[in-house]
Motif scaffolding. Structure first.
Motif, PDB file in Angstrom:
ATOM      1  N   LYS A   9      24.784 102.714  -9.006  1.00 16.85           N
ATOM      2  CA  LYS A   9      23.814 103.008 -10.409  1.00 16.85           C
ATOM      3  C   LYS A   9      23.042 103.821  -9.328  1.00 16.85           C
ATOM      4  O   LYS A   9      22.680 103.932  -7.917  1.00 16.85           O
ATOM      5  CB  LYS A   9      23.260 101.625 -10.411  1.00 16.85           C
ATOM      6  N   GLY A 209      11.753 101.437 -14.338  1.00 11.87           N
ATOM      7  CA  GLY A 209      13.190 100.544 -13.976  1.00 11.87           C
ATOM      8  C   GLY A 209      13.809  99.887 -14.326  1.00 11.87           C
ATOM      9  O   GLY A 209      14.546  99.527 -13.640  1.00 11.87           O
ATOM     10  N   ASP A 212      18.626  99.460 -12.578  1.00 11.70           N
ATOM     11  CA  ASP A 212      19.037  98.648 -11.598  1.00 11.70           C
ATOM     12  C   ASP A 212      20.038  97.519 -12.049  1.00 11.70           C
ATOM     13  O   ASP A 212      21.085  97.112 -12.798  1.00 11.70           O
ATOM     14  CB  ASP A 212      17.948  98.162 -10.244  1.00 11.70           C
ATOM     15  N   LYS A 267       9.572  97.724  -4.984  1.00  9.58           N
ATOM     16  CA  LYS A 267      10.416  98.157  -6.010  1.00  9.58           C
ATOM     17  C   LYS A 267      11.690  98.753  -6.162  1.00  9.58           C
ATOM     18  O   LYS A 267      12.270  99.642  -7.218  1.00  9.58           O
ATOM     19  CB  LYS A 267       9.609  99.453  -6.421  1.00  9.58           C
TER      20      LYS A 267
HETATM   21 MG    MG Z   1      14.507 102.072  -9.589  1.00  9.44          MG
END
Ligand code: MG
Ligand code: ADP
Ligand code: ASP
Length: 362
Positions: A9, A209, A212, A267
């Motif tokens: 990723k 976000g 992931d 994060k």
């Molecule tokens: Mg990220």
């Protein structure tokens, strides 16, 4: 016997320059002799923020200036990569589509979550269309897969539209057959992070976000041998290395500790991403795209229960609610009643502290 899949990723900054795409191509080539490679890409750095801004601008009746920035950003990277007009066409189509949808927001003066999800998805759709051309330019033939064909969110009819479309949940499962069908025998697949489909077939997002989490969901689906999260820092640190330069790299971690750190503000991993790999027992590495030679952090089951403080995290915009009452003493079911309204409002509680006369939650 087929070679196992490895899921790679690449986050926003890891897909934002020709130099980074050279690292992606090199890593895929390096793995190919012994594995097949499933690449999950984020939108180019800054694009998801700009798409949110474009929605706000359209809602306010203004021409979305942020969209011009996004178009220019993709054109500039295409130029840097030497992508010709024909290969750029699929990127241009994604951006033209988002322009029409933003115009719809402007005219209707409303932005329902279902439409916002469709607009935000353009970031990853465009970056992977461009990425396909970037890889081809590096002599790497990948197959473009639409993530929405494989990742479907769970159906909770009572959930607010915001969570159903903008922070949807996809349950981890192992089901390689449909993934093999869409991969069509390719050794290298390129697909999007962040996006999935609802049970009704609409586009939904896994929360900001969330790429992931897409990566680890794909890993579970495929029964991958490993997941590598490639980002702009060389791993999980004892605290945010951008805030505290003396922070130290954590070389190895267990799933549970990684989950605590991600959920409390580290994060570098989306808090939703560990469930799938822990469930499937797949090791997860964090690697640094600007420094591919570094080993990074490895997260796996064998290394649980550190006897020391592993790291310090920080979260902003946290609401603390304290419920003070003397009616709590020897009142069975008090906490269940205190927590019920949060559940009804779709609010998830992180931390809880109780005494005999007060309950505090964040
Ligand atoms: Mg990220
Ligand atoms: P990507 O776009 O690749 O997903 P993110 O910005 O989401 O990257 O995550 C990487 C960032 O996480 C780093 O740049 C760093 O500032 C931040 N971060 C916060 N806490 C930590 C930590 N404990 N260890 C490493 N990075 C952290
Ligand atoms: N592009 C999305 C975001 O910025 C998802 C991701 O990068 O993980 O939130």
């Amino acid at each position: 016997m087929q070679r196992p899949w490895i899921v790679l990723k690449f986050g926003g900054t890891s897909v934002a320059s020709a130099e980074r795409w050279a690292v992606i191509a090199a890593r895929a080539r390096e793995l190919l002799p012994s594995s097949r490679v499933w690449i999950v890409a984020s939108a180019l750095a800054g694009v998801s923020d700009k798409l949110e801004q474009a929605v706000r601008e359209a809602l306010a009746g203004r021409a979305p200036e942020a969209l011009a920035w996004i178009v220019e950003r993709h054109r500039a990277l295409a130029g840097e990569l030497g992508v010709d007009r024909a290969r750029y066409e699929p990127v241009a189509e994604v951006l033209a589509d988002v322009e029409r949808r933003l115009e719809g927001v402007r005219l209707a003066e409303e932005a329902p979550p279902r439409l916002v999800a469709r607009i935000m998805a353009a970031g990853e759709l465009a970056s992977t269309r461009l990425g396909l051309a970037a890889l081809a330019g590096q002599g790497v033939a990948a197959r473009w897969v639409d993530a929405r064909e494989l990742l479907a969110s769970e159906s909770h009819p009572g959930d607010p539209a915001e969570s159903r479309f903008l922070s949807a949940r996809v349950a981890p499962r192992h089901d390689p057959a449909p993934a093999e069908v869409v991969a069509g025998g390719a050794d290298i697949v390129l697909t999007q992070g962040f996006i999935a489909r609802t049970p009704g077939g609409d586009t939904c997002l896994l929360g900001r976000g969330g790429s992931d989490t897409s990566a680890t969901l794909f890993a579970a689906l495929l029964g991958a041998a490993e997941v590598e999260i490639w980002t702009d820092v060389p791993g999980m640190f004892t605290t945010d290395p951008r805030a505290v330069p003396s922070a130290r790299l954590i070389r190895r971690l267990g799933y549970r500790e990684a989950q605590e750190l991600a959920a409390s503000g580290a994060k570098v991993l989306h808090p939703g991403c560990l469930a799938s790999v822990a469930w499937a027992g797949i090791p997860l590495g964090i690697r640094c795209t600007p420094h591919p030679e570094l080993e990074g952090t490895r997260i796996e089951a064998a290394i649980e229960d550190h006897p020391v403080v592993t790291a310090v995290t920080c979260r902003k915009s946290v609401a603390l609610v304290t419920i003070s009452t003397v009616a709590m003493w020897e009142a069975p079911g008090f906490l269940a009643r205190a927590f019920a309204p949060f559940a009804e409002q779709g609010i998830s509680i992180d931390l809880v502290a109780t005494s005999e006369s007060a309950v505090s939650v964040t």
